[in-house]
Write a protein that holds these residues in place. Sequence first.
Motif, PDB file in Angstrom:
ATOM      1  N   THR A  69     -54.167 -51.025  51.627  1.00  0.00           N
ATOM      2  CA  THR A  69     -54.350 -52.145  50.713  1.00  0.00           C
ATOM      3  C   THR A  69     -54.056 -51.759  49.264  1.00  0.00           C
ATOM      4  O   THR A  69     -53.473 -52.543  48.518  1.00  0.00           O
ATOM      5  CB  THR A  69     -55.790 -52.686  50.818  1.00  0.00           C
ATOM      6  OG1 THR A  69     -56.036 -53.063  52.165  1.00  0.00           O
ATOM      7  CG2 THR A  69     -56.006 -53.871  49.906  1.00  0.00           C
ATOM      8  N   HIS A  70     -54.460 -50.548  48.877  1.00  0.00           N
ATOM      9  CA  HIS A  70     -54.377 -50.164  47.462  1.00  0.00           C
ATOM     10  C   HIS A  70     -53.363 -49.061  47.177  1.00  0.00           C
ATOM     11  O   HIS A  70     -52.504 -49.208  46.311  1.00  0.00           O
ATOM     12  CB  HIS A  70     -55.747 -49.725  46.944  1.00  0.00           C
ATOM     13  CG  HIS A  70     -56.778 -50.797  47.056  1.00  0.00           C
ATOM     14  ND1 HIS A  70     -56.786 -51.906  46.236  1.00  0.00           N
ATOM     15  CD2 HIS A  70     -57.817 -50.954  47.896  1.00  0.00           C
ATOM     16  CE1 HIS A  70     -57.796 -52.689  46.571  1.00  0.00           C
ATOM     17  NE2 HIS A  70     -58.438 -52.138  47.571  1.00  0.00           N
TER      18      HIS A  70
ATOM     19  N   THR B  85     -51.001 -47.348  49.105  1.00  0.00           N
ATOM     20  CA  THR B  85     -49.616 -47.439  49.573  1.00  0.00           C
ATOM     21  C   THR B  85     -48.780 -48.330  48.657  1.00  0.00           C
ATOM     22  O   THR B  85     -47.693 -47.913  48.228  1.00  0.00           O
ATOM     23  CB  THR B  85     -49.564 -47.932  51.035  1.00  0.00           C
ATOM     24  OG1 THR B  85     -50.297 -47.012  51.848  1.00  0.00           O
ATOM     25  CG2 THR B  85     -48.140 -48.029  51.534  1.00  0.00           C
ATOM     26  N   PRO B  86     -49.233 -49.547  48.315  1.00  0.00           N
ATOM     27  CA  PRO B  86     -48.440 -50.350  47.372  1.00  0.00           C
ATOM     28  C   PRO B  86     -48.271 -49.660  46.013  1.00  0.00           C
ATOM     29  O   PRO B  86     -47.208 -49.750  45.400  1.00  0.00           O
ATOM     30  CB  PRO B  86     -49.236 -51.650  47.228  1.00  0.00           C
ATOM     31  CG  PRO B  86     -50.091 -51.719  48.443  1.00  0.00           C
ATOM     32  CD  PRO B  86     -50.387 -50.294  48.826  1.00  0.00           C
TER      33      PRO B  86
ATOM     34  N   ASP C 203     -45.639 -46.970  46.463  1.00  0.00           N
ATOM     35  CA  ASP C 203     -44.309 -47.584  46.575  1.00  0.00           C
ATOM     36  C   ASP C 203     -43.812 -48.067  45.208  1.00  0.00           C
ATOM     37  O   ASP C 203     -42.633 -47.918  44.874  1.00  0.00           O
ATOM     38  CB  ASP C 203     -44.331 -48.726  47.585  1.00  0.00           C
ATOM     39  CG  ASP C 203     -44.538 -48.236  49.014  1.00  0.00           C
ATOM     40  OD1 ASP C 203     -44.382 -47.016  49.269  1.00  0.00           O
ATOM     41  OD2 ASP C 203     -44.869 -49.072  49.874  1.00  0.00           O
ATOM     42  N   ARG C 204     -44.699 -48.627  44.409  1.00  0.00           N
ATOM     43  CA  ARG C 204     -44.314 -49.083  43.063  1.00  0.00           C
ATOM     44  C   ARG C 204     -43.950 -47.894  42.185  1.00  0.00           C
ATOM     45  O   ARG C 204     -42.995 -47.946  41.404  1.00  0.00           O
ATOM     46  CB  ARG C 204     -45.457 -49.900  42.438  1.00  0.00           C
ATOM     47  CG  ARG C 204     -45.153 -50.420  41.074  1.00  0.00           C
ATOM     48  CD  ARG C 204     -44.062 -51.496  41.116  1.00  0.00           C
ATOM     49  NE  ARG C 204     -43.789 -51.948  39.770  1.00  0.00           N
ATOM     50  CZ  ARG C 204     -42.577 -52.172  39.287  1.00  0.00           C
ATOM     51  NH1 ARG C 204     -41.528 -52.030  40.059  1.00  0.00           N
ATOM     52  NH2 ARG C 204     -42.422 -52.570  38.060  1.00  0.00           N
TER      53      ARG C 204
END
Length: 172
Positions: free
Chosen positions: A27-28, A30-31, A34-35
């Motif tokens: 939820t927190h 990994t994004p 990736d960013r």
Amino acid sequence: MIPQASWLADFMAAEDLPSTFAATALTHWTPLADRIGVLAAEARRPFFVGLCGAQGSGKSTVAAVIAHRLRTQDLQVAVLSIDDVYLPREARLDLARRVHPLLTTRGPPGTHDLELAGAVFDGLSRAGPVALPSRTVCRRRAGAGCRLGRRRFLGDSVDDRFQGVAGSGRLR
């Protein structure tokens, strides 16, 4: 239950994390990772990320999961902790004798090797291998911390590579 990506399952097994960690990571973290990968590629130069938080708040784990995720994307990552650039114990003992007894401990201003920290960041900003500090907590000295020397981080071109996660995490 949120399905885990294989990279996350590998990370959680290596870090001995509970299955409940997967939801937070997916939820927190990994994004966020990736960013960071996208921003690093767009920067076209070394890209540094700093993490801050209270002791025990999870900085090491967050830095490790972000680094692990970025490595699965073939990005080069170095994790550096502020703990890696404390002055050696002997230097802090000397400071404590000359300036103030509190300087024996790690943490107060003046207990970090700023020259070493600067050299590491300068090195990560250029192409080529970089010697990163490596330390461990010396158990026999009640957590006093000892510098173990340096370990090499072999980087190639830094033009489009993510070069570091600077946080309070262990060097991996």
